[in-house]
Design a protein around this motif. Structure first.
Motif, short mmCIF file in Angstrom:
data_model
loop_
_atom_site.label_atom_id
_atom_site.label_comp_id
_atom_site.label_asym_id
_atom_site.label_seq_id
_atom_site.Cartn_x
_atom_site.Cartn_y
_atom_site.Cartn_z
N LYS A 1 0.85 -1.21 0.00
CA LYS A 1 0.00 0.00 0.00
C LYS A 1 0.88 1.24 0.00
O LYS A 1 1.85 1.35 0.74
CB LYS A 1 -0.87 0.01 1.27
N ARG A 2 0.50 2.15 -0.83
CA ARG A 2 1.25 3.37 -0.99
C ARG A 2 0.31 4.57 -0.73
O ARG A 2 -0.79 4.60 -1.25
CB ARG A 2 1.67 3.44 -2.46
N PHE A 3 0.73 5.50 0.10
CA PHE A 3 0.01 6.78 0.21
C PHE A 3 0.93 7.83 -0.36
O PHE A 3 1.95 8.15 0.25
CB PHE A 3 -0.29 7.11 1.68
N GLY A 4 0.59 8.31 -1.53
CA GLY A 4 1.50 9.27 -2.17
C GLY A 4 2.83 8.58 -2.46
O GLY A 4 2.87 7.57 -3.14
N GLU B 1 5.47 4.19 1.00
CA GLU B 1 4.93 2.84 0.99
C GLU B 1 4.75 2.41 2.44
O GLU B 1 5.72 2.25 3.17
CB GLU B 1 5.88 1.90 0.24
N VAL B 2 3.49 2.28 2.87
CA VAL B 2 3.24 2.00 4.28
C VAL B 2 3.16 0.50 4.55
O VAL B 2 3.28 0.07 5.68
CB VAL B 2 1.96 2.70 4.79
N THR C 1 -3.45 -0.65 8.37
CA THR C 1 -3.66 -0.46 6.93
C THR C 1 -3.88 -1.82 6.27
O THR C 1 -4.74 -1.96 5.40
CB THR C 1 -2.44 0.24 6.32
N THR D 1 -2.67 -1.25 -3.42
CA THR D 1 -1.84 -0.66 -4.48
C THR D 1 -1.23 -1.76 -5.36
O THR D 1 -1.19 -1.64 -6.57
CB THR D 1 -0.72 0.18 -3.86
N GLU E 1 -9.49 0.24 2.20
CA GLU E 1 -8.39 0.87 1.48
C GLU E 1 -8.17 0.10 0.20
O GLU E 1 -8.29 -1.12 0.17
CB GLU E 1 -7.09 0.81 2.31
#
Lengths: 280, 660, 358
Positions: C11-14, C17-18, C44, C56, C53
């Motif tokens: 998962k990427r926020f902007g 990569e979280v 997440t 990604t 969510e």
């Protein structure tokens, strides 16, 4: 020692009371005046300082109901204010929800745009609005005023509701998503019921501003039967002669419900105004 | 970023561009619909008004030739009015009003009666006679002011205008300029062609949405170009054809009315009861020209008036035009067709530009991803655009125009220059003077609101004081009352003869003051009213803020040996600031724009001297009908407020930073 | 076929990569706990499983079905939120029935299920109350009840106990364990509390900075932590670490020399820097075991049943658990032993555990 001190405090308090009583009397004087004239069956402005009617009667009220279109104006005002409130609430709720919950291109621009509208001088808007409303053939029509009122209060309502929606936790919505609710259901079944207090305040605000608005109504409504209460009341105060008794009686009838509502929701109004105002 | 792998996982979804395109097309179509719906309404109403005005002018002109001092003259006027109903189809009522008497009325029972003051319609007629006289005067002034503008005015008042009925009044001119009376007409407008526009437009829009969906299999670019071009081309043709048809229809209606009016006029002249010495216009066109001409305040050229029985014609003879020339509204219609095309062409250019730069796909993506958000904001945003932003932009545009007679003329910055370059600051309507009054009004008001409000709050804050809730409730009554009511009450209180204020001063042995005849008197009256109205708000805000100041701060200060004043200056005021500052900013904007109090209490008296900017702008618009000038005025007000808000926002932001 | 499988989930926020490359395969009925410090990506991951969510990268399967783009309502999952997310305007009954109503279940079925869940959770007397009128523990039960009535294939818990006080938390923990045994649904549970993880999980997933550190049963994680982070995270008080160098089958550091156990002797090279790890509960004062350490008592914390003593060994602080019978004074220097076989060695660079498999 203690004796002296308590004496001092009493003295200050007395002074406080004195000031407050005088100011309160000055504040209430015009209101008492209206009460007096409303129950005095004379149309001149009472010249005596005595604030109590000499021989009270309900003549002014019966005149209003029997010999003027007062009831008709009241219905006009009521219809306009109620419809304005409904339309305004619907528009501002949906928009505020989107602004609060969704991030989409153009969001900031629109929010900012809504803010800027609050700075438009009313008179500047009146000219084009007048031309627009007359082009749409909506002069002398309740619908025209409803349209204008509900959109002019829109930016304020939207900002205020957005502020409230922001405080409703996102978890609740996600929980509803997990429960299988669609966006529409979340909006109608979760958000709207939860926002009831804020909606009530916005509703009251829209209602009050529509109920009290004078200048647009005076410009758009020419037929006496289409007047709203403010326009009708203004007509009673003529340039040379004023039917003060009738005017006072009418003022009383118009003010009582709105003053009651005001006191009922006053605390919320203040915080709401400030919230909207600070952002505005 | 990493959109590549995502694309691969969803190969089956329809090209987003098609969805987005359909939405864009539907939106454009909807906007065009609204736009032309409004325009069609405007044309139709314009035409209906123009039509009614021509009739009224023709009749007024005919009537003005009668010698109404004689009985035969009066009878003759009645004949003319009666024939209006028969020879001008659509005329439902016609009347001649001189002074306060109906000289003639299609309702014979009313002929010869006097105006009834209680009757609203009659009152309006009477007001209108005055207004018409004013307007004529103004037209003549303007002609002197803008000699280069050759526009046909209509010194004709529209009392009421909707799709069922147009009610107009025209002045009966005597001599050069005097208004002897008015002719008022009620006309049912002829239906105007072009109503299927909406239908065609919706069919086209729907068809193209379907087409966009069907073409998803094609190469996106090809389908976009095809659909987009077709749609815009079709819309263009439709707009042009519709507008043309509508304007031709309107022109037909007007020509017809013009001809019929001429016949009526001619008939009236031929009946021989009018004064001798007029010349017959050669054609309908010449007749219309002359009718228009007479609106300037000039007499109809071929006519000799009673006051000037010299036999010589006036005003430079008969104008040269002999063929029918389209009236001003028709010219406007023609222009609108081209403007409509221009709008469509601009849309097309924008569309192609987006297409070439590859933006359509992005726009479509955005719409696909966020359609629900846009669906939620759409009603409010469309409402705000149509009824707030649209009018706002219109007002900005209007500021660059001036209204000469009944048409608008582009004058660039002339309005602004005129407002800002007049430095005769002692004159009552001067901008700088009004600005000064406004600033003074705002500053005094807000300072009084804050000091009274804060002072009362300081008293009420004392929890040991009895009855504070009672005081508090009673003291906010002025805020709760509708402010137009309080304004009107205070107006009465300040009345010279019977007002309570003078009564009270009388008790103190002071002579009655005529409040509204001097600037300071009227200003004081306004001020007292608004202070009365405004202090509760500040009081409530201050009280809330005061009560939220923790008591231990004062106790700590007591321990530190601070006196009352020290505590007020060093604790109370700084801690009030976060709540009071926004309230003051808000209060300043409200007071600066406080229309109701000025308008209802002093009404600008004496001689517009107590007007503030906002009421001044209103007067220019709705008392002088100078919409352009008033718009420029409002623009300036807006700019003042905007820069004010901008500056205060910067200040609050910087102080916020300092306090957090 | 696994009941639930996450393959290479990210998962990427902007630009951040979280969650990175998350792989897990869950069997039916298993209780999986995701544990790690806050911001490690555990919530997440849970939200990606829930469908709240977007994923990604990677593939999420429920049974055989890839559900990456399936909306939450079609995933047959129920979730208990940290804040409980009870609808404040609905009664307890309505809160529990909401999801069932949306699924258009018949009224008598809804009644039956709510009643059943309320009985299990002891909520029967509160059904008509609004959440406002409930205590924290009761609200928590309602939140669980709302999940239970749905009879979902998967239960998701997002730190459900972190808003409760310590005592209640212990109570609810056993309650959740009991419920899981009773219902047997596949559960994914997120927490930052290792005790919850240890007591509840069939398998624990330890995460840090979006990266899975180790997956395994509670005992396995306790006994064979894969790296220093896991070793320090599981167990309380946390494992002690001493820096040293391997010489002649011994680990030498400032103020101590400690013998290597046979299992460690193989993989380490002489002269290599290592971290010697031992758990506070491995400390003995009865002289048993081979490795002896000496330290000064700095602080002692008597807990009643035991005493935690903070000792300084050549400037490095360690904790030991001692019997209250053992006399300890602050400032006193004591010698104690640790079984070398119960110790762990870590590479100070990679922080990975050093074992024979190296």
């Amino acid at each position: 020692m203690t004796h002296v001190k308590s004496h001092e405090i009493n003295y200050t308090k007395l002074l406080s009371h004195l000031v407050l009583v005088v100011v309160t009397l000055m504040t209430l004087y015009p209101v008492i005046w209206v009460l007096k004239m409303a129950f005095t069956p004379v149309q001149g402005f009472s010249t005596s300082l005595n604030p109590f009617p000499a021989n009270p009667s309900l003549e002014n009220f019966s005149y209003l109901f029997n010999d003027t279109p007062f009831v008709r104006w009241g219905i006009n005002s009521l219809v306009i204010a109620a419809a304005t409130t409904l339309v305004g609430i619907f528009l501002s709720c949906t928009a505020a929800y989107a602004f609060s919950r969704f991030r989409f291109p153009g969001r900031k621009g629109m929010l900012l745009g809504f803010l800027v509208t609050q700075m438009f001088p009313g008179v500047m808007m009146m000219i084009p609005l007048y031309l627009l409303i007359s082009a749409l053939g909506l002069l002398d029509s309740l619908f025209g005023l409803i349209l204008v009122y509900s959109t002019t209060s829109l930016p304020f309502s939207t900002w205020m509701l957005k502020g409230y929606f922001d405080t409703i936790p996102q978890d609740l919505e996600e929980s509803a998503v997990m429960d299988g609710a669609t966006r529409g259901m979340i909006f109608w079944k979760i958000i709207i019921p939860l926002a009831r207090p804020a909606i009530a305040v916005v509703a009251l605000f829209s209602f009050m501003s529509a109920w009290n608005e004078f200048i647009l109504a005076a410009t758009f409504m020419n037929q006496e039967t289409m007047y709203t209460l403010p326009v009708g009341l203004k007509m009673m105060v003529g340039q040379y002669s004023t039917e003060w008794g009738h005017f006072s009686a009418a003022s009383l009838l118009v003010s009582i419900p709105i003053v009651a509502l005001f006191f009922y929701l006053q605390q919320h109004l203040v915080s709401g105004l400030m919230a909207g105002g600070v952002k505005g | 970023m990493d959109s590549q792998p995502r694309e691969e996982t969803r190969p089956a979804r329809p090209p987003a561009s098609a969805v987005g395109l359909s939405i864009v097309i539907a939106l454009c179509g909807g906007m065009l619909l609204v736009l032309f719906g409004v325009l069609a309404g405007i044309w139709a109403r314009d035409a209906a008004r123009l039509d009614a005005m021509i009739r009224a002018r023709a009749i007024a002109d005919a009537v003005s030739r009668a010698d109404d001092s004689t009985e035969s003259g009066e009878n003759w006027i009645r004949d003319v009015i009666d024939s209006a109903k028969t020879s001008l189809p659509g005329t439902t009522e016609a009347l001649v009003l001189e002074g306060r008497t109906f000289v003639a009325h299609t309702d014979h029972a009313l002929a010869g009666t006097r105006l009834d003051r209680k009757n609203v319609e009659h009152k309006r007629l009477y007001d209108d006679a005055d207004e018409l006289a004013d307007q004529l005067e103004r037209n003549i002034d303007e002609r002197k002011k803008y000699p280069d503008l050759e526009k046909n005015p209509y010194a004709t008042a529209v009392l009421e205008s909707d799709e069922h009925e147009v009610y107009v009044a025209a002045p009966i001119i005597e001599g050069k300029m005097d208004v002897r009376g008015i002719v008022a007409l009620k006309v049912t407008p002829a239906p105007v062609k072009g109503g299927q526009f909406a239908l065609w437009m919706s069919i086209a829009t729907a068809a193209f949405i379907v087409a966009a969906w069907l073409m998803v299999r094609m190469e996106p670019r090809v389908s976009q170009v095809l659909v987009g071009t077709m749609f815009i081309a079709f819309a263009g043709v439709l707009v042009f054809q519709q507008v043309h048809e509508a304007s031709a229809g309107l022109q037909g209606v007007l020509t017809n009315t013009g001809e019929r009016s001429r016949v009526l006029w001619q008939g009236a002249m031929d009946s021989g009861k009018a004064l001798a010495g007029f010349r017959t216009p050669a054609s309908t066109g010449e007749f219309l020209e002359a009718i228009n001409q007479s609106e300037h305040g000039d007499p109809v050229p071929w006519f000799e008036r009673r006051g000037e029985r010299t036999g010589a014609s006036m005003g430079g003879g008969i104008p040269g035009a002999s063929e029918l020339r389209p009236g001003p509204a028709l010219e406007v219609d023609g222009r609108w067709a081209w403007r409509g095309l221009g709008v469509v062409a601009a849309l097309m250019a924008l569309y192609l530009l987006l297409l070439v730069t590859g933006r359509t796909r992005k726009i479509a993506e955005v719409f696909r991803e966020h359609w629900y958000a846009y669906a939620y904001v759409a009603p409010a945003v469309i409402g705000a655009v149509v009824l707030v932003f649209g009018p706002f932009l219109f007002a900005i545009g209007l500021a660059f125009y001036t209204r000469v007679y009944n048409t608008y003329e582009f004058v660039g910055l002339k309005n602004f220059i005129e407002i800002l370059s007049n430095f005769k600051v002692l004159e009552s309507r001067n901008f700088y003077r009004t600005l000064g009054v406004t600033v003074m009004w705002t500053v005094i008001n807000v300072s009084l609101h804050v000091s009274i409000g804060l002072g009362l709050a300081m008293l009420l804050k004392d929890k040991t004081l009895k009855f504070t809730p009672v005081y508090r409730t009673l003291l906010i009554v002025p805020w709760a009352l509708p402010n137009y009511i309080t304004a009107l009450i205070w107006k009465g209180m300040f009345n010279k003869e019977y007002g309570a204020v003078n009564e009270f001063l009388g008790l103190l042995g002071i002579e009655p003051v005529s409040w509204f005849t001097t600037f300071w008197g009227a200003f004081t009256a306004n001020l007292v009213t608004n202070v009365w109205l405004g202090f509760p708000f500040m009081m409530v805000i201050s009280l809330g803020a005061l009560q939220s100041i923790p008591a231990d701060l004062y106790e700590a200060a007591d321990v530190d040996g601070a006196g009352r004043w020290d505590k007020f200056v060093r604790i109370t005021l700084p801690l009030l600031k976060p709540a009071l500052f926004p309230a003051i900013i808000l209060g300043i904007i409200w007071t600066f724009n406080n229309f109701n109090i000025i308008y209802l209490v002093s009404a600008g008296a004496p001689d517009n001297k107590t007007d503030i900017l906002i009421t001044e702008a209103y007067r220019w618009a709705f008392e002088k009908y100078q919409y352009g000038y008033a718009s420029a005025y409002s623009m300036i007000i807006f700019l003042i407020l905007f820069s004010y808000t901008y500056v205060t926002n910067r200040i609050t932001k910087s102080t916020e930073g300092a306090y957090e | 076929m696994a009941e639930l499988s996450l393959q290479g989930i990210a998962k990427r926020f902007g630009d951040v990569e979280v969650v990175t490359d998350f792989n897990l395969s869950v069997e039916a009925g298993e209780f999986i706990v995701l544990v790690g410090p806050s911001g490690c990506g555990k919530s997440t991951t849970l939200r990606m499983i829930a469908g709240l969510e977007e994923i990604t990268r990677g593939e999420l399967r429920m049974g055989e079905r890839v559900v990456n783009n399936v909306p939450p309502k079609d995933r047959d999952v129920a979730m208990v939120f940290q804040s409980y997310a009870l609808y404040p305007h609905m009664s307890v009954y309505e809160n529990m029935a909401f999801g069932l109503r949306l699924r258009k279940l018949p009224q008598d079925e809804i009644d039956r299920r709510v009643q059943e869940a309320a009985e299990i959770l002891g909520l029967v007397p509160y059904l008509e109350r609004k959440p406002k009128a409930l205590s924290g523990g009761q609200r928590q039960r309602v939140a669980m009840g709302r999940a239970i009535v749905r009879k979902p294939r998967y239960f998701l818990f997002d730190e459900p106990l972190s808003n409760l006080d310590a005592k209640l938390r212990g109570q609810m923990r056993t309650e959740i364990a009991r419920l899981h045994r009773k219902l047997g649904a596949t559960s994914i549970y997120v927490t930052h509390d290792q005790i919850e993880a240890m007591t509840l999980a069939d398998r624990i997933v330890v995460m840090k900075d979006g990266v899975v550190q180790q997956i395994g049963g509670p005992i396995e994680l306790y006994r064979r932590p894969a790296n220093r982070f896991v070793a320090g995270f599981i167990g309380s008080p946390a494992m002690n670490f001493l820096e040293g160098v391997v010489e002649d089958g011994m680990v030498r550091g400032r103020g101590f020399t400690f013998p290597l156990a046979a299992i460690h002797a193989g993989p380490v090279r002489p002269g290599e820097k290592v971290l010697l790890g031992f758990r506070p509960e491995a400390v003995r004062v009865d002289g048993s075991g081979a490795g002896t350490l000496t330290g000064d008592v700095e602080v002692r914390e008597p807990l009643g049943a035991e005493v935690h003593a903070y000792l300084s060994i050549g400037g490095q602080q360690v904790v030991g658990r001692f019997s209250p019978d053992h006399e300890l004074r602050e400032g006193q220097s004591i010698a104690f032993t640790v079984d070398p076989a119960a110790c762990h060695l870590f590479d100070p660079e990679t922080e990975l555990a050093i074992r024979d498999n190296r």
